[in-house]
Scaffold this motif. Structure first.
Motif, PDB file in Angstrom:
ATOM      1  N   ASP A 222      -0.498 -34.936  15.720  1.00 59.83           N
ATOM      2  CA  ASP A 222      -1.579 -35.033  16.696  1.00 59.83           C
ATOM      3  C   ASP A 222      -1.864 -36.499  16.996  1.00 59.83           C
ATOM      4  O   ASP A 222      -2.042 -37.305  16.095  1.00 59.83           O
ATOM      5  CB  ASP A 222      -2.848 -34.368  16.146  1.00 59.83           C
ATOM      6  CG  ASP A 222      -3.856 -34.046  17.235  1.00 59.83           C
ATOM      7  OD1 ASP A 222      -3.712 -34.599  18.346  1.00 59.83           O
ATOM      8  OD2 ASP A 222      -4.775 -33.256  16.974  1.00 59.83           O
ATOM      9  N   ARG A 223      -1.915 -36.853  18.271  1.00 61.02           N
ATOM     10  CA  ARG A 223      -2.177 -38.237  18.651  1.00 61.02           C
ATOM     11  C   ARG A 223      -3.653 -38.577  18.580  1.00 61.02           C
ATOM     12  O   ARG A 223      -4.026 -39.733  18.726  1.00 61.02           O
ATOM     13  CB  ARG A 223      -1.658 -38.504  20.073  1.00 61.02           C
ATOM     14  CG  ARG A 223      -0.176 -38.318  20.228  1.00 61.02           C
ATOM     15  CD  ARG A 223       0.601 -39.227  19.297  1.00 61.02           C
ATOM     16  NE  ARG A 223       0.381 -40.624  19.600  1.00 61.02           N
ATOM     17  CZ  ARG A 223       0.727 -41.621  18.817  1.00 61.02           C
ATOM     18  NH1 ARG A 223       1.283 -41.369  17.652  1.00 61.02           N
ATOM     19  NH2 ARG A 223       0.507 -42.862  19.181  1.00 61.02           N
ATOM     20  N   LEU A 224      -4.513 -37.579  18.394  1.00 65.33           N
ATOM     21  CA  LEU A 224      -5.936 -37.814  18.181  1.00 65.33           C
ATOM     22  C   LEU A 224      -6.278 -37.445  16.745  1.00 65.33           C
ATOM     23  O   LEU A 224      -5.907 -36.375  16.271  1.00 65.33           O
ATOM     24  CB  LEU A 224      -6.791 -36.973  19.131  1.00 65.33           C
ATOM     25  CG  LEU A 224      -6.930 -37.425  20.575  1.00 65.33           C
ATOM     26  CD1 LEU A 224      -8.006 -36.611  21.261  1.00 65.33           C
ATOM     27  CD2 LEU A 224      -7.231 -38.886  20.684  1.00 65.33           C
ATOM     28  N   VAL A 225      -6.982 -38.336  16.067  1.00 66.01           N
ATOM     29  CA  VAL A 225      -7.391 -38.062  14.694  1.00 66.01           C
ATOM     30  C   VAL A 225      -8.909 -38.102  14.629  1.00 66.01           C
ATOM     31  O   VAL A 225      -9.561 -38.793  15.402  1.00 66.01           O
ATOM     32  CB  VAL A 225      -6.792 -39.087  13.717  1.00 66.01           C
ATOM     33  CG1 VAL A 225      -5.292 -38.975  13.674  1.00 66.01           C
ATOM     34  CG2 VAL A 225      -7.194 -40.502  14.091  1.00 66.01           C
ATOM     35  N   THR A 226      -9.462 -37.355  13.693  1.00 65.98           N
ATOM     36  CA  THR A 226     -10.916 -37.344  13.529  1.00 65.98           C
ATOM     37  C   THR A 226     -11.352 -38.504  12.638  1.00 65.98           C
ATOM     38  O   THR A 226     -10.563 -39.071  11.876  1.00 65.98           O
ATOM     39  CB  THR A 226     -11.380 -36.031  12.881  1.00 65.98           C
ATOM     40  OG1 THR A 226     -10.821 -35.943  11.566  1.00 65.98           O
ATOM     41  CG2 THR A 226     -10.925 -34.832  13.714  1.00 65.98           C
ATOM     42  N   ARG A 227     -12.631 -38.835  12.727  1.00 71.98           N
ATOM     43  CA  ARG A 227     -13.181 -39.867  11.861  1.00 71.98           C
ATOM     44  C   ARG A 227     -13.081 -39.441  10.392  1.00 71.98           C
ATOM     45  O   ARG A 227     -12.925 -40.274   9.498  1.00 71.98           O
ATOM     46  CB  ARG A 227     -14.634 -40.147  12.247  1.00 71.98           C
ATOM     47  CG  ARG A 227     -14.785 -40.581  13.709  1.00 71.98           C
ATOM     48  CD  ARG A 227     -16.198 -41.042  14.004  1.00 71.98           C
ATOM     49  NE  ARG A 227     -16.403 -41.229  15.429  1.00 71.98           N
ATOM     50  CZ  ARG A 227     -15.973 -42.266  16.116  1.00 71.98           C
ATOM     51  NH1 ARG A 227     -15.306 -43.218  15.507  1.00 71.98           N
ATOM     52  NH2 ARG A 227     -16.199 -42.367  17.410  1.00 71.98           N
ATOM     53  N   GLN A 228     -13.168 -38.142  10.153  1.00 77.59           N
ATOM     54  CA  GLN A 228     -13.035 -37.651   8.792  1.00 77.59           C
ATOM     55  C   GLN A 228     -11.658 -37.975   8.239  1.00 77.59           C
ATOM     56  O   GLN A 228     -11.526 -38.417   7.087  1.00 77.59           O
ATOM     57  CB  GLN A 228     -13.264 -36.142   8.752  1.00 77.59           C
ATOM     58  CG  GLN A 228     -13.096 -35.546   7.365  1.00 77.59           C
ATOM     59  CD  GLN A 228     -13.118 -34.031   7.364  1.00 77.59           C
ATOM     60  OE1 GLN A 228     -13.018 -33.405   8.420  1.00 77.59           O
ATOM     61  NE2 GLN A 228     -13.256 -33.435   6.198  1.00 77.59           N
TER      62      GLN A 228
END
Length: 494
Positions: A222-228
């Motif tokens: 995934d090219r978007l990651v969460t802050r978590q």
């Protein structure tokens, strides 16, 4: 006997006739697969009988509509007439030129968002169908992106839509998204290093952790990651590199960076203690963008009120006592301690009117800030009076007189004597008396002292104070909400 090849286009540029593209066009128009296939066979046979080759795309569409009206009914025929058939190219316009839309190209881009090849091609095909059913013959890149986002949102949800948008606007970059959605932001090693330094991580270790974090996350599908995900990765690296204490401090600092109320850090202290430099460093470490000095507030107030009306406001803190002398009374060489502090308190009360207004405006805007200045006297600006903010007061001191003098000498050189050394040396006794008074008030009001001799030491002290005081000031509900956000991945990545 082999039948001659049917072609579509012009005598100079043509391509083989495809019965499958006719079927696809009719299915898009609402025909069943069986009916579409039957119409396509009749269209092909009609072209062969008429020996029409090459046939233009417009003529082929007209023949397809004619046969469909007889075989599939007016509704399908009218839809086929309005749409852009599959044997027409749809041009995508851009500044660098126009290109035919390609499902394959769009599918490869969609795979970068984390979709499987099958799902990516299915989404690209759905976009293609929408454009053709709308009768589009050309559209801009922006319109294509908007249509793709809409299709992704309907098929896979908001996260997939935002991922696609981020990739289109930030090619090659890693994006960071909050658990509650919102527009993704590019991952920044610099901001991550900043927060690691604030947590007490050595600069070389901070840079290494940021670099490894970016590398590992870029390797994810995934090219978007969460802050978590970022927090978990960083905490794991910190435990390995510097131990669990720094890792825990980093976690706590992430919570402080997203306070439920604006954070107002007060750095009081007499002239020459390095408050301005320290305020900038503390703001940097805490991710606060607004730093205001009480000298600036005082200067604004001076512009509004004449010296004749409020003379004490137009003096310095260490000689404001002179404005309280009765008219015609001789000015003593040096003030007594009560005279000095009376003038100081008088100006502090006046300037704190403006300071209070700045804090209230910060609360209204929901913006954290760092305030520094000699007018931030312990006990004058009480946290209880500003329930809408988390107010953390501190007092910057220099216990050593020799070091205090050196501060003034260094400032004189750095500011090209715009703040003359001789003036501060003339009132050095008064300045030291004021510091003693402030320390007494700080002890009475439980205001922590920052007495580190270096900027880094004082900044470390200040961040520790902020961490402790903010966590102690949180209500049970705020504490639960913050820790809940943290566990859900809400802390800000910086």
């Amino acid at each position: 006997m082999t039948q001659p090849e049917l072609t579509v286009g012009t005598p100079r540029h043509h391509w083989p006739f495809s019965r499958g593209l006719v079927v696809e066009s009719l299915v898009n128009a609402g025909a069943s697969g069986a009916v579409a296939a039957a119409v396509a066979r009749r269209v092909e046979q009609g072209l062969r009988n008429a020996r029409r080759s090459p046939v233009s795309p417009g003529e082929l569409q007209a023949l397809m509509v004619q046969v469909a009206r007889d075989a599939a009914g007016d509704e399908v025929a009218d839809a086929a007439a309005r749409q852009t058939p599959a044997f027409f190219d749809i041009l995508v316009t851009a500044k660098k030129g126009n290109l035919p839309f390609s499902r394959g190209v769009l599918a490869r881009t969609l795979e970068d968002t984390g979709l499987s090849p099958r799902d990516a091609y299915g989404t690209a095909s759905a976009v293609d169908v929408r454009m053709r059913q709308a009768g589009l013959r050309e559209l801009s890149v922006r319109d294509l992106d908007a249509l793709t986002e809409q299709t992704l949102a309907e098929r896979y949800g908001e996260h997939q839509r935002l991922t696609y948008r981020f990739l289109q606007r930030n090619r090659g970059k890693l994006g960071v998204v909050s658990a509650d959605g919102g527009t993704p932001l590019p991952f920044s090693k610099g901001l991550l290093v900043q927060s690691l330094l604030a947590a007490g991580v050595a600069p070389d270790v901070a840079r290494k952790v940021a670099r490894v974090t970016q590398r590992d996350l870029r390797g994810s599908e995934d090219r978007l990651v969460t802050r978590q995900a970022i927090r978990e990765k960083v905490e794991a690296l910190l435990r390995d590199e510097v131990g669990p204490d720094i890792s825990a401090r980093y976690r706590l600092l992430r919570v402080i960076r997203r306070p439920p109320r604006p954070l107002v850090v007060l750095l009081g202290g007499v002239s020459g203690t390095g408050k301005s430099y320290l305020a900038a460093e503390v703001a940097y470490r805490l991710g606060i963008t607004r730093v205001i000095g009480t000298d600036a507030i005082r200067q604004v107030m001076r512009a509004m009120v004449s010296p004749e009306l409020v003379p004490g406001l137009h003096a310095s803190t260490f000689n404001a006592w002179e404005a309280l002398l009765p008219p015609g009374e001789p000015r003593p060489e040096q003030p007594t301690r009560p005279e000095l502090l009376a003038g100081f308190r008088d100006q502090v009360q006046q300037v704190n009117v403006g300071v209070g207004a700045v804090v209230r405006r910060s609360i209204e805007e929901g913006t954290s800030l760092v305030l520094e200045g000699a007018h931030l006297v312990p006990g004058y600006l009480r946290a209880a009076d500003y329930a809408g903010a988390l107010v953390v007061p501190m007092l910057v001191t220099l216990p050593d007189e020799t070091e205090h003098r050196r501060h003034f000498e260094s400032r004189d050189q750095e500011t090209a004597a715009s703040r003359p050394l001789h003036r501060y040396m003339r009132y050095f006794r008064e300045i030291r008396m004021m510091q003693d008074y402030l320390e007494e008030l700080a002890a009475r009001e439980d205001v922590p002292l920052l007495d580190g001799l270096t900027l880094d030491e004082s900044a470390d002290q200040a961040v520790d104070v902020v961490l402790r005081r903010v966590m102690a000031a949180l209500t049970p509900g705020e504490r639960a909400a913050l820790l809940g956000e943290r566990e859900a991945g809400e802390p800000e990545q910086k």
